[in-house]
Design a protein around this motif. Structure first.
Motif, PDB file in Angstrom:
ATOM      1  N   ASP A 181     -25.375 -40.310  43.500  1.00 20.53           N
ATOM      2  CA  ASP A 181     -24.733 -40.710  44.756  1.00 20.53           C
ATOM      3  C   ASP A 181     -23.433 -39.928  44.862  1.00 20.53           C
ATOM      4  O   ASP A 181     -22.413 -40.322  44.301  1.00 20.53           O
ATOM      5  CB  ASP A 181     -24.478 -42.217  44.762  1.00 20.53           C
ATOM      6  N   GLY A 182     -23.492 -38.786  45.549  1.00 19.60           N
ATOM      7  CA  GLY A 182     -22.328 -37.912  45.606  1.00 19.60           C
ATOM      8  C   GLY A 182     -22.035 -37.371  44.218  1.00 19.60           C
ATOM      9  O   GLY A 182     -22.935 -36.902  43.514  1.00 19.60           O
ATOM     10  N   PRO A 183     -20.775 -37.450  43.763  1.00 18.57           N
ATOM     11  CA  PRO A 183     -20.449 -36.929  42.433  1.00 18.57           C
ATOM     12  C   PRO A 183     -20.903 -37.834  41.294  1.00 18.57           C
ATOM     13  O   PRO A 183     -20.917 -37.419  40.139  1.00 18.57           O
ATOM     14  CB  PRO A 183     -18.920 -36.838  42.467  1.00 18.57           C
ATOM     15  N   LEU A 184     -21.298 -39.073  41.620  1.00 22.16           N
ATOM     16  CA  LEU A 184     -21.647 -40.055  40.592  1.00 22.16           C
ATOM     17  C   LEU A 184     -23.151 -40.099  40.381  1.00 22.16           C
ATOM     18  O   LEU A 184     -23.920 -40.064  41.339  1.00 22.16           O
ATOM     19  CB  LEU A 184     -21.144 -41.436  41.020  1.00 22.16           C
ATOM     20  N   MET A 185     -23.574 -40.158  39.131  1.00 18.78           N
ATOM     21  CA  MET A 185     -25.007 -40.230  38.831  1.00 18.78           C
ATOM     22  C   MET A 185     -25.266 -41.231  37.722  1.00 18.78           C
ATOM     23  O   MET A 185     -24.448 -41.393  36.811  1.00 18.78           O
ATOM     24  CB  MET A 185     -25.542 -38.853  38.468  1.00 18.78           C
ATOM     25  N   CYS A 186     -26.387 -41.913  37.824  1.00 19.68           N
ATOM     26  CA  CYS A 186     -26.792 -42.872  36.798  1.00 19.68           C
ATOM     27  C   CYS A 186     -27.580 -42.128  35.721  1.00 19.68           C
ATOM     28  O   CYS A 186     -28.528 -41.410  36.022  1.00 19.68           O
ATOM     29  CB  CYS A 186     -27.648 -43.975  37.403  1.00 19.68           C
ATOM     30  N   VAL A 187     -27.192 -42.334  34.478  1.00 17.49           N
ATOM     31  CA  VAL A 187     -27.778 -41.601  33.360  1.00 17.49           C
ATOM     32  C   VAL A 187     -28.805 -42.487  32.653  1.00 17.49           C
ATOM     33  O   VAL A 187     -28.521 -43.627  32.297  1.00 17.49           O
ATOM     34  CB  VAL A 187     -26.678 -41.161  32.365  1.00 17.49           C
ATOM     35  N   LYS A 188     -29.999 -41.937  32.450  1.00 17.20           N
ATOM     36  CA  LYS A 188     -31.040 -42.689  31.728  1.00 17.20           C
ATOM     37  C   LYS A 188     -31.314 -42.116  30.338  1.00 17.20           C
ATOM     38  O   LYS A 188     -32.099 -42.671  29.575  1.00 17.20           O
ATOM     39  CB  LYS A 188     -32.328 -42.730  32.528  1.00 17.20           C
TER      40      LYS A 188
END
Length: 297
Positions: A181-188
């Motif tokens: 989401d924009g500069p933010l990302m969820c890491v799996k």
């Protein structure tokens, strides 16, 4: 809103062997980009992000690094007597308040994760930042400040990331993300130095982290990873495995790898060209070098 990040760890115990013989007597972190040492760029970035407590994880031979942040009353008096007030202000900007910096020793070079764990007694039960001075980032809003502002909304653990070419992915910790989401990302998932062709993405972790005390606990239980060292990325990956939030943050800025000679030279040129007092003369010199090269071809 989540707990404010006010503490930062600076792992500075490395021997700087890639810069020998200079680092035989001078800590790598004291080597200068133009007229400021690498560690000063890191400290300034941390201050801009609201960091109040600075924790240096050092090793034998780093006394010059510790002395750099001490007061220099004789030098200050000499500058004042000479009327060199601009230089005096510059010098005083490097001063740190008594008690602002704490020093912890890493007796054995067991990796970044081990270096961070050496500072556990000074962290307590609150989020903290980790800054690697080798990674110098030129940005309008300092990188750690960008991350701290995002972390105030998200909580959890957060790592700075940037895209690298596929052939360079095996030199970094690499993120596997579920969404962004924009500069933010969820890491799996995270993989430290994946084998060529095995990287889950081209998003590399670079030297800015905001971590939780749980990551420190993970460092006690994980096995040694890549290179036989205790890897910080492995401890962060365990957070993901246990269902806690880990975010990647694609910062706005340019990163220079000052742990390599080429990166250090690139940063020196970039920072010199950004200086009003150096730009014209230095640009003219670079243009002359290019002319000489073309004439020689």
């Amino acid at each position: 809103m989540h707990k404010k990040v006010t503490k930062a760890i600076f792992p500075v115990a490395g021997m700087g062997t890639r810069f020998l013989p200079a680092t035989k007597s001078v800590p790598k972190e004291i080597m200068t980009l133009v007229d400021r040492p690498l560690i000063q760029y890191a400290i300034d970035e941390a201050r801009a992000a609201g960091i109040e407590d600075f924790i240096f994880v050092t090793s034998r031979g780093k006394s010059a690094l510790e002395d750099y942040f001490d007061l220099a009353p004789d030098l200050e008096a000499s500058l004042e007597a000479s009327g060199k007030f601009a230089l005096l202000d510059t010098l005083r900007d490097t001063n740190m308040d008594s008690g602002a910096i704490a020093y912890m020793r890493q007796h054995k070079p067991l990796g970044l994760g081990h270096a961070v764990s050496c500072a556990r007694k000074l962290i307590g039960d609150e989020p903290f930042a980790v800054i690697l001075p080798d990674d110098v980032i030129a940005a309008e809003t300092p990188c750690l400040q960008q991350m701290v502002e995002a972390h105030a909304e998200t909580g959890g653990a957060m790592v700075a990331t940037m895209e690298v070419s596929p052939e360079r992915a095996s030199s970094y910790g690499i993120l596997d993300i579920s969404r962004s989401d924009g500069p933010l990302m969820c890491v799996k998932g995270m993989v430290e130095k994946p084998a060529p062709g095995k990287a889950p993405s081209n998003l590399a972790v670079i030297g800015r982290y905001i971590l939780t005390p749980a990551v420190l606990k993970n460092l006690d239980t994980i096995e040694r990873g890549a290179g036989g060292e205790i890897q910080l990325t492995d401890a962060i990956a365990k957070e993901i495995a246990e269902g806690r939030d880990v975010f990647g943050y694609r910062f706005d800025g340019q990163r220079f790898d000052c742990g390599s000679k080429a990166g250090f030279l690139q940063a020196t040129v970039a920072f010199a060209l950004a200086r009003d007092d150096l730009r014209d003369e230095f640009s003219e010199y670079l243009a002359q070098i290019k002319t000489f090269q073309q004439a020689a071809q």
